[in-house]
Every structure is written in structure tokens, then in C-alpha cells.
Design an enzyme around this catalytic site. Sequence first.
Site, short mmCIF file in Angstrom:
data_model
loop_
_atom_site.label_atom_id
_atom_site.label_comp_id
_atom_site.label_asym_id
_atom_site.label_seq_id
_atom_site.Cartn_x
_atom_site.Cartn_y
_atom_site.Cartn_z
N LEU A 133 19.90 49.91 0.65
CA LEU A 133 19.55 51.07 -0.16
C LEU A 133 20.74 51.54 -1.01
O LEU A 133 20.55 52.10 -2.08
CB LEU A 133 19.07 52.21 0.73
CG LEU A 133 17.87 51.92 1.63
CD1 LEU A 133 17.53 53.14 2.46
CD2 LEU A 133 16.68 51.46 0.80
N GLY A 134 21.94 51.35 -0.49
CA GLY A 134 23.11 51.80 -1.23
C GLY A 134 23.29 53.30 -1.19
O GLY A 134 23.86 53.89 -2.12
N VAL A 135 22.84 53.96 -0.11
CA VAL A 135 22.98 55.40 0.01
C VAL A 135 23.45 55.72 1.43
O VAL A 135 23.18 54.97 2.38
CB VAL A 135 21.65 56.14 -0.27
CG1 VAL A 135 21.19 55.89 -1.69
CG2 VAL A 135 20.58 55.73 0.73
N ASP A 180 22.39 36.04 16.46
CA ASP A 180 22.28 35.36 17.76
C ASP A 180 20.83 35.06 18.15
O ASP A 180 20.42 35.30 19.29
CB ASP A 180 22.96 36.18 18.86
CG ASP A 180 23.27 35.34 20.09
OD1 ASP A 180 23.29 34.10 19.97
OD2 ASP A 180 23.47 35.93 21.18
N HIS A 222 23.48 31.28 20.86
CA HIS A 222 24.62 30.76 21.62
C HIS A 222 24.19 29.90 22.82
O HIS A 222 25.02 29.19 23.39
CB HIS A 222 25.51 31.92 22.09
CG HIS A 222 24.96 32.74 23.21
ND1 HIS A 222 24.39 33.98 23.02
CD2 HIS A 222 24.90 32.51 24.54
CE1 HIS A 222 24.02 34.47 24.19
NE2 HIS A 222 24.31 33.59 25.12
N GLY A 249 22.81 33.05 32.03
CA GLY A 249 21.55 32.35 32.20
C GLY A 249 20.36 33.19 31.78
O GLY A 249 19.30 32.66 31.46
N ASN A 250 20.53 34.53 31.78
CA ASN A 250 19.47 35.42 31.30
C ASN A 250 19.38 35.44 29.78
O ASN A 250 18.40 35.94 29.22
CB ASN A 250 19.70 36.85 31.79
CG ASN A 250 19.18 37.07 33.19
OD1 ASN A 250 19.95 37.13 34.15
ND2 ASN A 250 17.86 37.19 33.33
N SER A 251 20.40 34.92 29.11
CA SER A 251 20.43 34.97 27.65
C SER A 251 19.20 34.30 27.06
O SER A 251 18.84 33.18 27.44
CB SER A 251 21.69 34.29 27.13
OG SER A 251 22.84 35.01 27.47
#
Length: 464
Positions: free
Chosen positions: A376-378, A243, A209, A317-319
Amino acid sequence: MEELWRENRIDPESEIVLTYRQPDQVEPVVLRYERELPACMRPRPVRSGREGTFPPPRRIGPLDPPEKRKARWGVRVYVGVSLLAALICLGVGIWYVGEYGWALPGSKAPDGPHSGSNDNIPWEDDYFWDIEDTDSGAITIPSYPTGGETRLSLSSAAELPVLTPQEVYNQVTPSVVSVLGREDMYSTMASAGTGVIFSSNGYILTNCHVIAGCSMCRILVTNAHGVDEAYDAKVVGYDEDVDLAVLKVEAEDLPAAVFGVSDDLRVGDQVYAIGNPLGVELRNTLTDGIISAIDRDMDVDGVQMTLLQTTAALNSGNSGGPLINEYGQVIGINTIKMMSRYDTIEGLGFAIPSSLALRWVNELIEFGELQPEPVLGVTVNRIPQTLPDGTVGLRLEEITDGLSGDRAGLRAGDYLVGFAGQNVVSLQQLMSIRRGLRVGDEVSVRVFREGEYLELTMIMMAES
């Protein structure tokens, strides 16, 4: 006559007849004068009991003062209080409409500060994510070729000494850069964020962003003498959901930061943040705090993200800047903080864990975009169970039809004790192993079922 009147020998209300006597031969003439008494001289009736009596007539003289009108203070006070209450109600109504719109308490307001561009704001909790107000348009920064040999790697903190805040700052600050984005060459600066160098040949990691809607990007690197060196950056790859964005500048021998393993963090660990709060004027600002929570699942603009929570002060600004452990290793990329319009919120910052970013960054370098993530589907119970022989396993609560676990032959009620050649004792360990896999990989699975151990093979699949 006057004397008789004064002596009360004549009733003042009686009729007075003046007769002028003529000679006997002349017929007498009678003069009669009648007039109604003035209102001030009339007696006012006063009721006493059922029959009622009238007071004696009041004598009015020329020196008697006129009656004063009785003051009606009760009516005046009532009218004044009513007007004041009406004005207060009107003021409260205007304030309520301005704050919450035309909605009843407890309902979602169609107007007011809770609607508009911030539709993601939860009405009940009144908080929102402080993401820089940048253009959400496409990123048109020139691209850098993908498929390079550079890769992000993580280092263990075992046997590393704990550093003082000054040592952490001196070690990591040279790797922290300013990321400045513009919409075009004629516009002013559209965004300002932070980035961190992770490769000496010019690969830089920041938030997606930070460069959203930009067609140009410039990187400011502060050298050992405090002098800024500017570089035009190209974009290697980015992904809005996670992001993250990888940038590349044409430079060599840049100071690269060391990345640590965020999976090794514990709540309460000391951390530091270095970034450019509120723009380039305050760049390379150091703040500190602790890890407040690990693996915090948050809904950010409709995207489910797993983040580190920290008390280190983060501001616009820290992003894109680093979150650093006490050993001087980058263990997260600062991304957002929680805000409120009506409450003071402090110490609720969030960062992307380095252990999650590792896979994504390397896929962005290699492919320019993220690849399908294997599932994994579990559904796994978080609480480890001890089996009769003392082995620790994770109980499988549910199997999703058609995905990797189902095709491998796993069943609800099985206990997962081994995965990809490792003994599994926690859900965090299982997720850590899965992050290193790709779609199509064949993985050995060991489960305990009805008193015996089974060896199965799982082929990793992407979620459909």
C-alpha cells in the site's frame, strides 16, 4: 677447684691460670688455656626498654633437653589459602573462556557457543530458533508441472460444533503424512518432517526446510488400517523466506484436511498439533495448547515472518505438520520453536497462519514460485478513530513516495474508511483484504479529509 666451683666461689667465666712452681733457680712457666663457649651456653640478650638487659646465663646440664623449634603455622596457613584461591581463580577463568570466549562481559564473543554456524543467535537474549539441522543446499527433487487447477481454500468455522481432542485426532490424523528426504539414492535419510494433505489428488503442504538439500523425497501415508503406504513425491514449488513447499504424489482419493481461517483466531483459543516428533518412530503424535499470540512478527534468520504463537508442544520432526483449531480445521503450519542453551524454554512454538499461507500456496501451485506482493505504501495508525458523523476510520500517518498510496493521491492525516469496496474498521481487516490482491489490481479507496469524503483509485504496486 671443683669444690670451689660448686660452691660458686669461683666465677665459671673467669680465667683460670695454673702455675707450676719450680725451684727458685728455675724461671716459672705459665700455662694458659682459653676456649669459646658453645652456642647453647651463650646467654641471649633480651631487650627491656631502650637500654636493654641480659638474662642470667642458663646452666646447661647433660640431662637438659634441647630447645624445640617454634612451629610457623601462620606462614603455612597463608601459603595454603593463597594456593587455594589461585586454583579457584584459574578454574573460573577456564570455565569462562570455554563458555563465552575471550570477550568481556556484555560484549559479543568472537568464540565459544555463541559463534560459528548459529550467527543468528542474539547474544543478549541467548535464544535461537530450533530448525532441523538439515543441509542448506539446493532442492533437486524432481519437479511437478505447475498451473494445475487445484487450489487451497479456507472454510469458516461458523456454526461448526466444538470437537473433543479424540474427535480432532480421528478427523485430522489421516491427512497427516511423514515427509522423508534424502540427498541421493545411496545416502541414508537426510531429513524427516511432517506434511498435511490439502487435496485428495495428492497435493501436500510442508515446510521448505524439511526438504532442503534433498534430491529425493518419499511420503508415508497411514491408511485407516494403520498400514503405511509409500509414495515418491515431486516438488511443485517452494519458497525459503516463507518456509513453505508444495509436494505432489501420484494418488487419488487421499483424505484431505479442511483448512480454516486463522484471522478468526483469538488469544486463548484451544489448538492441537499432530506431527512426527524426533522421527517416524513417534509419528502422528497429538499435543495440545492454546493460542498465545496472533500476528507475532519474528526475525527468523534475517527474514521477517508473521506467525502464530502457541503453547502446543512442538519438537524436531513436527515441522510442516498442522496446527488445528477446536473445530478440526487446520489453521497453521508448524514451523519452529524457540530454544536456549542455558535456560529451559517450553511452550514457545510458532506456526505459519493459514490466512497468510493461502496466497503463497496457490501461487506455488500456479507459478512454482511466489509472485511480487503488492504494497500500500502507507503507514496506518493501529487505533481506529471515530469521525464526527460516527464513521470509523484509520488515520494515515505517513505516505511513501512513489508507491501505490502516493500515486493514488493519499495524504498524511487522511482517514481511511473504505478499501476495495469494504468498510475498514481495523488494521487486521485492511491487511486481510490486501492479501487477496495482486500487483496491477485497481482498488477503490474512500478517505475522509478536511470534513469531506473523497473517492480515489489505487493501482497496486510491488515494493521496489
